[in-house]
Design a protein around this motif. Structure first.
Motif, PDB file in Angstrom:
ATOM      1  N   LEU A 190      56.673   2.212  13.449  1.00 17.98           N
ATOM      2  CA  LEU A 190      56.901   1.349  14.613  1.00 17.98           C
ATOM      3  C   LEU A 190      56.899  -0.124  14.205  1.00 17.98           C
ATOM      4  N   ARG A 191      56.018  -0.465  13.283  1.00 15.38           N
ATOM      5  CA  ARG A 191      55.931  -1.859  12.831  1.00 15.38           C
ATOM      6  C   ARG A 191      57.187  -2.279  12.087  1.00 15.38           C
ATOM      7  N   LEU A 192      57.678  -1.426  11.210  1.00 18.05           N
ATOM      8  CA  LEU A 192      58.914  -1.734  10.482  1.00 18.05           C
ATOM      9  C   LEU A 192      60.097  -1.848  11.441  1.00 18.05           C
ATOM     10  N   MET A 193      60.142  -0.993  12.441  1.00 14.05           N
ATOM     11  CA  MET A 193      61.188  -1.088  13.460  1.00 14.05           C
ATOM     12  C   MET A 193      61.086  -2.422  14.212  1.00 14.05           C
ATOM     13  N   ALA A 194      59.852  -2.854  14.478  1.00 14.51           N
ATOM     14  CA  ALA A 194      59.651  -4.113  15.199  1.00 14.51           C
ATOM     15  C   ALA A 194      60.200  -5.291  14.406  1.00 14.51           C
ATOM     16  N   PHE A 195      60.100  -5.221  13.075  1.00 10.78           N
ATOM     17  CA  PHE A 195      60.523  -6.339  12.228  1.00 10.78           C
ATOM     18  C   PHE A 195      61.996  -6.259  11.821  1.00 10.78           C
ATOM     19  N   ASN A 196      62.700  -5.215  12.249  1.00 12.85           N
ATOM     20  CA  ASN A 196      64.149  -5.114  12.041  1.00 12.85           C
ATOM     21  C   ASN A 196      64.560  -5.246  10.580  1.00 12.85           C
ATOM     22  N   LEU A 197      63.796  -4.638   9.680  1.00 11.96           N
ATOM     23  CA  LEU A 197      64.221  -4.645   8.285  1.00 11.96           C
ATOM     24  C   LEU A 197      65.444  -3.742   8.126  1.00 11.96           C
ATOM     25  N   ASN A 198      66.410  -4.213   7.351  1.00 10.00           N
ATOM     26  CA  ASN A 198      67.670  -3.476   7.215  1.00 10.00           C
ATOM     27  C   ASN A 198      67.610  -2.368   6.170  1.00 10.00           C
ATOM     28  N   HIS A 199      66.794  -2.572   5.148  1.00  7.92           N
ATOM     29  CA  HIS A 199      66.800  -1.640   4.014  1.00  7.92           C
ATOM     30  C   HIS A 199      65.369  -1.179   3.729  1.00  7.92           C
ATOM     31  N   PHE A 200      64.962  -0.128   4.400  1.00  7.00           N
ATOM     32  CA  PHE A 200      63.624   0.379   4.100  1.00  7.00           C
ATOM     33  C   PHE A 200      63.603   1.897   4.141  1.00  7.00           C
ATOM     34  N   GLU A 201      62.759   2.439   3.271  1.00  5.77           N
ATOM     35  CA  GLU A 201      62.418   3.857   3.282  1.00  5.77           C
ATOM     36  C   GLU A 201      60.904   3.924   3.379  1.00  5.77           C
ATOM     37  N   TYR A 202      60.422   4.535   4.435  1.00  2.88           N
ATOM     38  CA  TYR A 202      58.982   4.616   4.665  1.00  2.88           C
ATOM     39  C   TYR A 202      58.651   6.091   4.778  1.00  2.88           C
ATOM     40  N   LEU A 203      58.101   6.632   3.720  1.00  2.82           N
ATOM     41  CA  LEU A 203      58.000   8.071   3.553  1.00  2.82           C
ATOM     42  C   LEU A 203      56.595   8.565   3.855  1.00  2.82           C
ATOM     43  N   ARG A 204      56.521   9.669   4.583  1.00  2.93           N
ATOM     44  CA  ARG A 204      55.220  10.281   4.864  1.00  2.93           C
ATOM     45  C   ARG A 204      54.927  11.293   3.761  1.00  2.93           C
ATOM     46  N   GLU A 205      54.292  10.786   2.703  1.00  5.62           N
ATOM     47  CA  GLU A 205      53.992  11.648   1.567  1.00  5.62           C
ATOM     48  C   GLU A 205      52.892  11.027   0.710  1.00  5.62           C
ATOM     49  N   ASP A 206      52.377  11.817  -0.201  1.00  4.65           N
ATOM     50  CA  ASP A 206      51.277  11.434  -1.079  1.00  4.65           C
ATOM     51  C   ASP A 206      51.821  10.639  -2.264  1.00  4.65           C
ATOM     52  N   SER A 207      51.341   9.405  -2.454  1.00  5.39           N
ATOM     53  CA  SER A 207      51.824   8.573  -3.552  1.00  5.39           C
ATOM     54  C   SER A 207      51.443   9.129  -4.915  1.00  5.39           C
ATOM     55  N   ILE A 208      50.355   9.897  -4.979  1.00  8.02           N
ATOM     56  CA  ILE A 208      49.932  10.454  -6.263  1.00  8.02           C
ATOM     57  C   ILE A 208      50.813  11.637  -6.650  1.00  8.02           C
ATOM     58  N   GLU A 209      51.049  12.532  -5.707  1.00 10.08           N
ATOM     59  CA  GLU A 209      51.894  13.689  -6.008  1.00 10.08           C
ATOM     60  C   GLU A 209      53.368  13.328  -6.082  1.00 10.08           C
ATOM     61  N   ASN A 210      53.773  12.267  -5.379  1.00 12.44           N
ATOM     62  CA  ASN A 210      55.203  11.936  -5.282  1.00 12.44           C
ATOM     63  C   ASN A 210      55.466  10.488  -5.690  1.00 12.44           C
ATOM     64  N   TRP A 211      54.879  10.083  -6.817  1.00 14.45           N
ATOM     65  CA  TRP A 211      55.108   8.726  -7.306  1.00 14.45           C
ATOM     66  C   TRP A 211      56.610   8.486  -7.495  1.00 14.45           C
ATOM     67  N   ILE A 212      57.106   7.388  -6.923  1.00 19.10           N
ATOM     68  CA  ILE A 212      58.539   7.095  -7.006  1.00 19.10           C
ATOM     69  C   ILE A 212      58.870   6.602  -8.412  1.00 19.10           C
ATOM     70  N   SER A 213      59.612   7.366  -9.155  1.00 22.20           N
ATOM     71  CA  SER A 213      59.910   7.009 -10.552  1.00 22.20           C
ATOM     72  C   SER A 213      61.378   6.690 -10.785  1.00 22.20           C
ATOM     73  N   PHE A 214      62.224   6.811  -9.734  1.00 22.95           N
ATOM     74  CA  PHE A 214      63.636   6.506  -9.933  1.00 22.95           C
ATOM     75  C   PHE A 214      63.871   5.011  -9.711  1.00 22.95           C
ATOM     76  N   GLY A 215      64.878   4.475 -10.378  1.00 21.22           N
ATOM     77  CA  GLY A 215      65.262   3.081 -10.165  1.00 21.22           C
ATOM     78  C   GLY A 215      64.259   2.110 -10.760  1.00 21.22           C
ATOM     79  N   GLU A 216      64.547   0.828 -10.585  1.00 18.19           N
ATOM     80  CA  GLU A 216      63.674  -0.228 -11.076  1.00 18.19           C
ATOM     81  C   GLU A 216      63.218  -1.085  -9.898  1.00 18.19           C
TER      82      GLU A 216
END
Length: 361
Positions: A190-216
């Motif tokens: 809801l907060r990200l929607m309030a701020f109208n960010l154009n490029h965001f991915e906000y994922l409901r997941e565990d950062s330890i099990e699903n550490w984002i390793s793609f891209g820089e």
């Protein structure tokens, strides 16, 4: 990025008007569930409540259908619909009626600031526990000012809570955040929607099990859960969440990328053999750029002293670490019942490049 706090007269007027509505339902909605009012306010702002007749007998179900039919709210509705189902119809009717008296044009104009003002008011009403997912405005602003990102930067925020760092980003920048707790994640969405960010991915997941390793990433930024011990099969030699965060970030950051994180000060002086060796590894490889020491009480959910640590792969001043003592930049606030950091004045001292009574190399 010197975004002001939510104190302009118009923002304060609108926020106070809405807060009186929220406060009206103090005994009707539990303190844990009062974030549903932000969900309803966001729906009012976006027209989701349009067409509802507050006197309808089946108002709760009509409201739920409206939210389920809105693409923007479909995924977060699962968190708030069970609460709405148990709000008495008369209470829900009063909420919709009172929201209808708010100037929607004015609300839209100032909505990001109004949303944050109300979010922090709700956080203060919840007490210490809310500090685990929302950090002080001034801490987030200081960290994002230290990052000094380009307009097209990409930011990764593991253990993101309610996405506090993203609220200081430029609309053209890209944000990727992760939050495991469903209720906190819904509030952050809801907060990200309030701020109208154009490029965001906000994922409901565990950062330890699903550490984002793609891209820089140009910046990895986090306020991790302090002292959390990791299961042995995730640790890879890093027994704590702090070491896990640092090690994974330094492996994945490009040469000019940086990691900025809030850590307990014990990270700097823990005497175990592993901790000493790890600190020596970080220093010998010139990974630590800046350490900002903050006094106890700066974070609401813990009384331990903390620090902000800036890690860089490529140092402009190898062989030196900038140490900053920030205690003299902290003041007490009776309004917020907290200690507040004068982050903008502190930032001027840090960025001057000179040694002074607060900054040493």
């Amino acid at each position: 990025m010197n975004k002001p706090s939510n104190s302009s007269p118009r923002v304060k007027h609108i926020s106070d008007e809405i807060w009186r509505i929220f406060d009206h339902f103090r005994g009707s909605i539990s303190i844990e569930d009062r974030h549903v009012l932000l969900f309803l306010l966001s729906g009012y702002k976006d027209g989701v409540l349009d067409g509802l007749q507050h006197e309808y007998v089946d108002l709760n179900n009509d409201l739920i259908r409206n939210y389920k039919g809105s693409g923007n709210y479909y995924d977060v509705s699962d968190v708030y619909i069970p609460i709405i189902q148990y709000v008495p119809r008369q209470i829900l009717s009063e909420i919709i009626l009172l929201f209808g008296r708010i100037n929607r044009h004015e609300l839209n104009e100032f909505y990001p600031e109004v949303f944050d003002s109300l979010l922090y008011k709700l956080s203060n009403a919840q007490g210490r526990n809310s500090g685990e997912f929302i950090q002080p405005f001034e801490i987030s602003r200081l960290i994002m000012n230290l990052a000094d990102l380009d307009d097209n930067a990409t930011v990764y925020n593991p253990f993101s809570g309610v996405a506090s760092f993203a609220t200081f980003m430029h609309p053209s920048q890209r944000y990727i955040g992760q939050e495991l707790n469903q209720r906190i994640w819904a509030l952050g969405k809801l907060r990200l929607m309030a701020f109208n960010l154009n490029h965001f991915e906000y994922l409901r997941e565990d950062s330890i099990e699903n550490w984002i390793s793609f891209g820089e990433f140009d910046l990895i930024v986090s306020n991790p859960p302090f002292g959390m011990r990791l299961p042995i099969h995730y640790a890879h030699g890093a027994p704590s969440v702090e070491m896990f965060l640092i090690e994974n970030a330094l492996q994945k950051l490009p040469n000019r990328g940086q990691l900025i994180t809030v850590l307990p000060q014990s990270f700097l002086y823990a005497s175990t053999t592993h901790a000493r060796r790890y600190r020596k590894h970080l220093v010998d490889n010139n990974f630590i750029d800046t350490i900002i020491s903050l006094p106890p009480g700066i974070l609401k959910h813990t009384s331990i002293p903390v620090c902000i640590v800036v890690f860089k792969k490529l140092q402009s001043n190898p062989g030196y670490i900038k140490f900053v003592e920030a205690s003299d930049f902290v003041m007490n606030s009776t309004e917020r019942k907290a200690r507040i950091l004068d982050d903008l004045t502190l930032l001027d001292f840090i960025k001057s490049g000179d040694q002074n009574e607060f900054v040493r190399y």
